[in-house]
Design an enzyme around this catalytic site. Structure first.
Site, PDB file in Angstrom:
ATOM      1  N   ILE A 101      77.835  -1.390  51.339  1.00  0.00           N
ATOM      2  CA  ILE A 101      77.958  -0.770  50.005  1.00  0.00           C
ATOM      3  C   ILE A 101      76.609  -0.889  49.280  1.00  0.00           C
ATOM      4  O   ILE A 101      76.079  -1.993  49.162  1.00  0.00           O
ATOM      5  CB  ILE A 101      79.039  -1.485  49.150  1.00  0.00           C
ATOM      6  N   VAL A 136      73.531  -8.538  63.223  1.00  0.00           N
ATOM      7  CA  VAL A 136      72.852  -7.582  62.341  1.00  0.00           C
ATOM      8  C   VAL A 136      71.549  -7.068  62.970  1.00  0.00           C
ATOM      9  O   VAL A 136      71.299  -5.852  63.012  1.00  0.00           O
ATOM     10  CB  VAL A 136      72.573  -8.215  60.955  1.00  0.00           C
ATOM     11  N   GLU A 152      69.369  -5.247  50.013  1.00  0.00           N
ATOM     12  CA  GLU A 152      70.646  -4.526  49.849  1.00  0.00           C
ATOM     13  C   GLU A 152      71.747  -5.093  50.732  1.00  0.00           C
ATOM     14  O   GLU A 152      72.903  -5.201  50.329  1.00  0.00           O
ATOM     15  CB  GLU A 152      70.422  -3.037  50.155  1.00  0.00           C
ATOM     16  N   ALA A 188      61.718   8.894  55.968  1.00  0.00           N
ATOM     17  CA  ALA A 188      60.569   8.015  55.686  1.00  0.00           C
ATOM     18  C   ALA A 188      59.253   8.795  55.639  1.00  0.00           C
ATOM     19  O   ALA A 188      58.254   8.295  55.145  1.00  0.00           O
ATOM     20  CB  ALA A 188      60.483   6.932  56.758  1.00  0.00           C
ATOM     21  N   GLY A 238      82.114 -10.381  64.615  1.00  0.00           N
ATOM     22  CA  GLY A 238      80.765 -10.500  64.025  1.00  0.00           C
ATOM     23  C   GLY A 238      80.771 -10.485  62.512  1.00  0.00           C
ATOM     24  O   GLY A 238      79.735 -10.292  61.886  1.00  0.00           O
ATOM     25  N   GLU A 275      80.079 -15.903  59.088  1.00  0.00           N
ATOM     26  CA  GLU A 275      78.800 -16.605  59.124  1.00  0.00           C
ATOM     27  C   GLU A 275      78.780 -17.542  60.331  1.00  0.00           C
ATOM     28  O   GLU A 275      79.833 -17.875  60.896  1.00  0.00           O
ATOM     29  CB  GLU A 275      78.632 -17.436  57.844  1.00  0.00           C
ATOM     30  N   LYS A 308      76.850 -14.395  46.767  1.00  0.00           N
ATOM     31  CA  LYS A 308      76.673 -12.959  46.494  1.00  0.00           C
ATOM     32  C   LYS A 308      76.884 -12.670  45.005  1.00  0.00           C
ATOM     33  O   LYS A 308      76.165 -11.866  44.410  1.00  0.00           O
ATOM     34  CB  LYS A 308      77.658 -12.148  47.339  1.00  0.00           C
ATOM     35  N   ALA A 313      60.209  -8.167  68.333  1.00  0.00           N
ATOM     36  CA  ALA A 313      61.351  -8.918  67.786  1.00  0.00           C
ATOM     37  C   ALA A 313      61.229 -10.364  68.240  1.00  0.00           C
ATOM     38  O   ALA A 313      60.607 -10.655  69.266  1.00  0.00           O
ATOM     39  CB  ALA A 313      62.669  -8.321  68.261  1.00  0.00           C
ATOM     40  N   ASP A 349      80.130 -18.083  50.461  1.00  0.00           N
ATOM     41  CA  ASP A 349      79.423 -16.815  50.692  1.00  0.00           C
ATOM     42  C   ASP A 349      79.646 -15.838  49.528  1.00  0.00           C
ATOM     43  O   ASP A 349      78.693 -15.250  49.010  1.00  0.00           O
ATOM     44  CB  ASP A 349      79.908 -16.219  52.017  1.00  0.00           C
TER      45      ASP A 349
HETATM   46  P1  NAP Z   1      73.770 -14.136  64.070  1.00  0.00           P
HETATM   47  O1  NAP Z   1      74.566 -13.169  64.863  1.00  0.00           O
HETATM   48  O2  NAP Z   1      74.085 -15.579  64.166  1.00  0.00           O
HETATM   49  O3  NAP Z   1      72.236 -13.909  64.462  1.00  0.00           O
HETATM   50  C1  NAP Z   1      71.213 -14.747  64.008  1.00  0.00           C
HETATM   51  C2  NAP Z   1      69.961 -14.454  64.799  1.00  0.00           C
HETATM   52  O4  NAP Z   1      68.923 -15.300  64.330  1.00  0.00           O
HETATM   53  C3  NAP Z   1      70.104 -14.732  66.310  1.00  0.00           C
HETATM   54  O5  NAP Z   1      69.578 -13.656  67.038  1.00  0.00           O
HETATM   55  C4  NAP Z   1      69.253 -15.992  66.517  1.00  0.00           C
HETATM   56  O6  NAP Z   1      68.624 -16.040  67.789  1.00  0.00           O
HETATM   57  C5  NAP Z   1      68.198 -15.772  65.463  1.00  0.00           C
HETATM   58  N1  NAP Z   1      67.483 -16.996  65.152  1.00  0.00           N
HETATM   59  C6  NAP Z   1      67.992 -18.197  64.777  1.00  0.00           C
HETATM   60  N2  NAP Z   1      66.981 -19.090  64.635  1.00  0.00           N
HETATM   61  C7  NAP Z   1      65.836 -18.428  64.927  1.00  0.00           C
HETATM   62  C8  NAP Z   1      64.479 -18.794  64.980  1.00  0.00           C
HETATM   63  N3  NAP Z   1      64.073 -20.041  64.696  1.00  0.00           N
HETATM   64  N4  NAP Z   1      63.557 -17.862  65.320  1.00  0.00           N
HETATM   65  C9  NAP Z   1      63.945 -16.587  65.614  1.00  0.00           C
HETATM   66  N5  NAP Z   1      65.220 -16.175  65.586  1.00  0.00           N
HETATM   67  C10 NAP Z   1      66.158 -17.090  65.249  1.00  0.00           C
HETATM   68  O7  NAP Z   1      73.810 -13.762  62.517  1.00  0.00           O
HETATM   69  P2  NAP Z   1      74.110 -12.342  61.872  1.00  0.00           P
HETATM   70  O8  NAP Z   1      75.576 -12.176  61.730  1.00  0.00           O
HETATM   71  O9  NAP Z   1      73.309 -11.297  62.536  1.00  0.00           O
HETATM   72  O10 NAP Z   1      73.568 -12.607  60.391  1.00  0.00           O
HETATM   73  C11 NAP Z   1      72.197 -12.613  60.089  1.00  0.00           C
HETATM   74  C12 NAP Z   1      72.039 -12.690  58.565  1.00  0.00           C
HETATM   75  O11 NAP Z   1      72.669 -11.539  57.992  1.00  0.00           O
HETATM   76  C13 NAP Z   1      72.731 -13.894  57.928  1.00  0.00           C
HETATM   77  O12 NAP Z   1      71.978 -14.319  56.837  1.00  0.00           O
HETATM   78  C14 NAP Z   1      74.066 -13.325  57.453  1.00  0.00           C
HETATM   79  O13 NAP Z   1      74.583 -14.022  56.348  1.00  0.00           O
HETATM   80  C15 NAP Z   1      73.646 -11.933  57.051  1.00  0.00           C
HETATM   81  N6  NAP Z   1      74.707 -10.930  57.054  1.00  0.00           N
HETATM   82  C16 NAP Z   1      75.546 -10.835  58.113  1.00  0.00           C
HETATM   83  C17 NAP Z   1      76.503  -9.848  58.126  1.00  0.00           C
HETATM   84  C18 NAP Z   1      77.479  -9.702  59.265  1.00  0.00           C
HETATM   85  O14 NAP Z   1      78.430  -8.907  59.124  1.00  0.00           O
HETATM   86  N7  NAP Z   1      77.290 -10.382  60.366  1.00  0.00           N
HETATM   87  C19 NAP Z   1      76.617  -8.966  57.038  1.00  0.00           C
HETATM   88  C20 NAP Z   1      75.730  -9.093  55.961  1.00  0.00           C
HETATM   89  C21 NAP Z   1      74.785 -10.092  55.986  1.00  0.00           C
HETATM   90  P3  NAP Z   1      69.473 -16.173  69.153  1.00  0.00           P
HETATM   91  O15 NAP Z   1      70.164 -14.841  69.293  1.00  0.00           O
HETATM   92  O16 NAP Z   1      68.487 -16.418  70.195  1.00  0.00           O
HETATM   93  O17 NAP Z   1      70.435 -17.290  68.911  1.00  0.00           O
HETATM   94  N1  HSE Z   2      80.180 -13.349  56.522  1.00  0.00           N
HETATM   95  C1  HSE Z   2      79.999 -12.301  55.596  1.00  0.00           C
HETATM   96  C2  HSE Z   2      81.338 -11.705  55.234  1.00  0.00           C
HETATM   97  C3  HSE Z   2      79.096 -11.247  56.180  1.00  0.00           C
HETATM   98  O1  HSE Z   2      82.312 -11.957  55.946  1.00  0.00           O
HETATM   99  O2  HSE Z   2      81.412 -10.976  54.238  1.00  0.00           O
HETATM  100  C4  HSE Z   2      78.718 -10.194  55.192  1.00  0.00           C
HETATM  101  O3  HSE Z   2      77.883 -10.716  54.210  1.00  0.00           O
END
Ligand code: NAP
Ligand code: HSE
Length: 434
Positions: free
Chosen positions: A139, A17, A132, A36, A190, A193, A208, A45, A204
């Site tokens: 959505i 994300v 959001e 904006a 991607g 979780e 939600k 970052a 999950d």
């Molecule tokens: P991800 O790919 O696992 O990325 C997590 C990121 O957090 C990585 O860049 C990781 O760093 C970083 N991180 C972990 N510990 C950290 C720390 N102590 N300090 C700084 N950075 C740290 O996860 P994601 O899929 O992007 O999801 C992120 C959030 O969005 C989650 O809460 C997830 O539930 C939510 N979300 C995800 C999606 C989806 O489709 N993926 C959709 C909606 C919501 P490194 O890269 O160095 O490991």
């Molecule tokens: N792991 C979640 C899913 C990401 O598959 O819906 C979106 O919140």
């Protein structure tokens, strides 16, 4: 004309994300500036592991392995918290708020677990939290319920809220794909979780649903109290039998008012082919809402994945910059301390049920099973039994019931499963015909 000062944004987490958010902020900078009213730039970052290869470059190269570099930078006013899980995400959120940042997050686990505490802190500090992206990915369902449908008393919500689960069940249904193989694919894309058990065991979607229920019904529901079943108990045979009966299987989250309580659950259900939920495929999510003024509304879009989620996060950043997030936050009292805790009703909705029973293939068994169902007041609508028994001498018996309460059906199945005419535990799924 004077050019407005840019807004400096910090991004904590550059995974699926976070990388999408940086990409969108950089590649669509002009378009975003028009919305904006001023430029929005990524100032810094933070990640966990600096040695990891990144798909995006942080403008100016300000990438650090210490999230405090974001919270302590006085030039940053908005931070996107895109780290998953509870810790260190909670600590980071608190530190960002205490250092005067407005926060945008996609982390639903954090909000479902610690929402009231974090939102109170934000209020005390005069900051906002926008989320959001935490529910249904791209959505705009949080804005729809929290703002656009504010004139309505929401009667019910029904939705497909986990993209990974939906991707898995549709690939199993359409390609006969193997569960473990499709789960790996969802991880590669991607969607999943960091711990994919949270996707497939229903956690999950339940988190939600708790967030949506708060917005829709004004009550705080501890997510762990919501009855939940995931897709991890499904097999290809169940999907095939559902198809034979004209249905698909989807992981469906349900919430509705029931005698002053909330009836809620997350579980796989049969959804009738041709209905919007049944036509929701792959990583798509769907939410159907009934409001007393607007009637039934349906929302459909990608619920997981990099750019759909980034779309929601960046829209929240824009809302924060123009002040909309602060107004919503102040006026809706979202997740405020005086939010009543919801009392969850026992879910005993009158519904049709789909049963799969592994029956012994010998005389009198069918009569025994239908007899037990009858003793519990359950009437059978249709039945399938193919002449294809298993090596253990059982044959799958699939029954579709007329509407009946879930307590009655549970008791009947406990009785059947304890008898000597079946093997293993029977499966029972709700049937949603509209
Ligand atoms: P991800 O790919 O696992 O990325 C997590 C990121 O957090 C990585 O860049 C990781 O760093 C970083 N991180 C972990 N510990 C950290 C720390 N102590 N300090 C700084 N950075 C740290 O996860 P994601 O899929 O992007 O999801 C992120 C959030 O969005 C989650 O809460 C997830 O539930 C939510 N979300 C995800 C999606 C989806 O489709 N993926 C959709 C909606 C919501 P490194 O890269 O160095 O490991
Ligand atoms: N792991 C979640 C899913 C990401 O598959 O819906 C979106 O919140």
């Amino acid at each position: 004309m004077a050019v407005a000062e840019p807004v400096r944004v910090g991004v904590v987490g550059l995974g699926t994300v976070g990388s999408g958010v940086v990409r969108l902020l950089v590649e669509s900078a002009d378009h975003i500036e028009r919305h904006a009213g001023r430029p929005i730039v990524v100032a810094r970052a933070a990640v966990k592991d600096l040695a990891k290869a990144r798909s995006v470059e942080v403008p100016g190269g300000h990438l650090s392995a210490d999230w405090r570099d974001v919270s302590r930078d006085p030039a940053i006013s908005v931070a996107a918290l895109l780290v998953g899980g509870l810790e260190p995400a909670r600590t980071i959120m608190i530190d960002l708020l205490e250092h005067g940042k407005d926060v945008v997050t996609a982390n639903k686990a954090l909000l479902a677990e610690h929402g009231p505490e974090l939102f109170e802190l934000a209020r005390r500090r005069g900051r906002s939290i926008a989320f959001e992206a935490a529910v249904a990915g791209g959505i705009p369902i949080v804005a729809a319920i929290g703002e656009c449908l504010a004139a309505n008393r929401i009667e019910s919500i029904r939705g497909i809220l986990n993209g990974t689960s939906n991707f898995i069940v549709t690939r199993m249904e359409e390609d006969g794909a193997d569960y473990a193989h499709v789960l790996r694919l969802a991880q590669q894309k991607g969607y999943a979780e960091a711990d994919p058990a949270m996707d497939v065991d229903g956690t999950d979607a339940t988190q939600k649903l708790a967030i949506l229920a708060h917005l829709a019904f004004g009550a705080w529901v501890p997510w762990a109290e919501i009855p939940r079943t995931g897709i991890d108990g499904l097999d290809l045979d169940l999907i095939t039998y559902a198809g034979e009966l004209g249905y698909r299987i989807r992981l469906v989250a349900v919430a509705g008012r029931s005698d002053g309580r909330l009836a809620m659950r997350v579980a796989p259900a049969l959804v009738k082919r041709g209905t919007p939920l049944a036509e929701t495929r792959g990583a798509y999510n769907a939410v159907s809402i009934v409001g007393d003024a607007v009637g039934r509304m349906f929302f459909h879009g990608l619920g997981a994945g990099q750019m759909p989620t980034a779309s929601a996060v960046v829209a929240d950043i824009i809302d924060t910059v123009v002040g909309r997030a602060a107004i919503t936050f102040r006026t809706t009292g979202v997740l405020s301390a005086d939010t009543p805790a919801a009392r969850i009703a026992g879910v005993d909705m009158q519904e049709r049920h789909f049963l799969r029973i592994r029956a012994q293939d010998r005389p009198g068994v069918l009569a025994r099973i239908t007899g037990i169902l009858g003793e519990h007041g359950i009437s059978i609508a249709s039945m399938i039994q193919h002449d294809a028994g298993a090596a253990d001498g059982t044959v799958p018996l699939v029954i579709m019931t007329h509407p009946c309460g879930s307590t009655a059906i549970r008791k009947a199945l406990d009785h059947i499963d304890a008898s000597d005419v079946v093997s293993g535990r029977s499966v029972c799924l709700s049937v949603l015909d509209e």
